[in-house]
Design a protein around this motif. Sequence first.
Motif, mmCIF file in Angstrom:
data_model
loop_
_atom_site.group_PDB
_atom_site.id
_atom_site.type_symbol
_atom_site.label_atom_id
_atom_site.label_comp_id
_atom_site.label_asym_id
_atom_site.label_seq_id
_atom_site.Cartn_x
_atom_site.Cartn_y
_atom_site.Cartn_z
ATOM 1 N N ASP A 194 0.832 -1.192 0.000
ATOM 2 C CA ASP A 194 0.000 0.000 0.000
ATOM 3 C C ASP A 194 0.873 1.250 0.000
ATOM 4 O O ASP A 194 2.105 1.184 0.054
ATOM 5 N N VAL A 195 0.202 2.414 -0.065
ATOM 6 C CA VAL A 195 0.908 3.681 -0.199
ATOM 7 C C VAL A 195 1.865 3.922 0.966
ATOM 8 O O VAL A 195 3.032 4.310 0.776
ATOM 9 N N CYS A 216 6.054 4.166 0.865
ATOM 10 C CA CYS A 216 6.798 5.351 1.322
ATOM 11 C C CYS A 216 7.869 4.962 2.343
ATOM 12 O O CYS A 216 8.972 5.533 2.350
ATOM 13 N N ARG A 217 7.554 3.991 3.187
ATOM 14 C CA ARG A 217 8.555 3.527 4.160
ATOM 15 C C ARG A 217 9.708 2.823 3.454
ATOM 16 O O ARG A 217 10.878 3.004 3.806
ATOM 17 N N VAL A 255 14.499 3.355 2.858
ATOM 18 C CA VAL A 255 15.479 2.348 3.272
ATOM 19 C C VAL A 255 16.853 2.629 2.672
ATOM 20 O O VAL A 255 17.871 2.609 3.365
ATOM 21 N N SER A 256 16.907 2.886 1.369
ATOM 22 C CA SER A 256 18.177 3.119 0.686
ATOM 23 C C SER A 256 17.899 3.823 -0.632
ATOM 24 O O SER A 256 16.733 3.972 -1.042
ATOM 25 N N LYS A 257 18.958 4.215 -1.320
ATOM 26 C CA LYS A 257 18.800 4.895 -2.601
ATOM 27 C C LYS A 257 18.158 3.972 -3.639
ATOM 28 O O LYS A 257 17.267 4.385 -4.390
ATOM 29 N N SER A 258 18.605 2.731 -3.681
ATOM 30 C CA SER A 258 18.060 1.805 -4.675
ATOM 31 C C SER A 258 16.593 1.493 -4.387
ATOM 32 O O SER A 258 15.766 1.413 -5.300
ATOM 33 N N TRP A 259 16.254 1.308 -3.118
ATOM 34 C CA TRP A 259 14.868 1.055 -2.766
ATOM 35 C C TRP A 259 13.998 2.286 -2.991
ATOM 36 O O TRP A 259 12.823 2.175 -3.301
ATOM 37 N N ASN A 260 14.574 3.455 -2.836
ATOM 38 C CA ASN A 260 13.829 4.682 -3.109
ATOM 39 C C ASN A 260 13.400 4.715 -4.567
ATOM 40 O O ASN A 260 12.245 5.046 -4.886
ATOM 41 N N VAL A 261 14.323 4.374 -5.453
ATOM 42 C CA VAL A 261 14.012 4.356 -6.878
ATOM 43 C C VAL A 261 12.945 3.311 -7.183
ATOM 44 O O VAL A 261 11.994 3.562 -7.933
ATOM 45 N N LEU A 262 13.091 2.130 -6.577
ATOM 46 C CA LEU A 262 12.137 1.048 -6.836
ATOM 47 C C LEU A 262 10.748 1.372 -6.285
ATOM 48 O O LEU A 262 9.738 1.184 -6.964
ATOM 49 N N ALA A 263 10.711 1.843 -5.038
ATOM 50 C CA ALA A 263 9.420 2.101 -4.380
ATOM 51 C C ALA A 263 8.648 3.215 -5.058
ATOM 52 O O ALA A 263 7.412 3.195 -5.103
#
Length: 359
Positions: A30-31, A35-36, A40-48
């Motif tokens: 979910d949204v 956002c959480r 976590v990290s730069k790569s997860w930011n891009v993925l999420a």
Amino acid sequence: MRKMFSGGDDSLINRKLPKELLLRILSFLDVITLCRCAQVSKSWNVLALDGSNWQRIDLFDFQRDIEGRVVENISKRCGGFLRSLGLRGCISVEDAALQIFAQNCQNIEILDLNGCIKITDAEGCAALEHLSVAWCHQVSEPGVMAIVRGCANIKGLLLKGCTRVNDLCLEHIGEHYTELTTLSLQKIMQISDEGVTAVSHGCPKLQSLCLSDCPNITDASLLSLANNCPRLRILEVARCSQLSDVGFQALANNCHELEKMDLEDCSLITDATVMQLSIHTPKLQVLILSHCELVTDEGIRSLAMGTGAQEGLAVLELDNCPLLTDMALEHLRHCSGLRRIELYDCQQVTRAGIKRLRV
């Protein structure tokens, strides 16, 4: 295990799983969880924050905290991926934000603006199929015209509680929305038979119509629906006190697909309406007759004897029908599919009769 799920850019899960699979996993979140994950990290930011994960967004839980810039940022982030957006109760979102949203999200199919009181139109979403502007009190004829011009493929339109909508608005809808299947006009005091007739003539594929709490509606509206909308499955006309047996009998004779009818407080109808429904609407599953004070045991008998009701009728509401007695409940014992019945304030119905019905 700590190394695998550490969340760092060099963690094992990032190195072992391809980006496509990680995106697939994140698509189920979910949204808030997305956002959480983005923190976590730069790569997860891009993925999420990848637009493919943001196809369906409902901001109802945030309500008053959502401002227009949030909607703008969502539109820029999601672009052509977004299919469904719920903004129910987000009272700080205004037209300017939606205009930017419409420009960026051309593929939006479902848009819920329920209670966004500052909204006056939703122009520009060509792919939009379902739009709710319920309780948006500023929506009037110009707003409806904007919707008609910019959202040509609307199939479901909810205008419930839009107090400034009038017959002219319904004429625009009837002229442009030949594919419309769902329309809610509840609690719009200004509309009359003229507007409903325009909709029925222009929208022959209509399947669900809510006219509850529209006091100016008369049998003329039902006659027009009967003649032009044979696919009607759901009709809600609660508290439309001018409707009578004449309109409902015509409707029953022509709309054989009816599955749900809400006739609460249509105080003029008698057993004649119930009898016609029992004969001509074999698919009827939900029937609400509360406060229909002229309905008697004979009407319920005819309903229970109908072949459709015996197997298909699931919900029957008969609150405050003073002429009903235990005999009505004896008849209803033939309805094997009946799952819920309401009998509040039916003074002649006894506990013994209710107990026998349950058995």
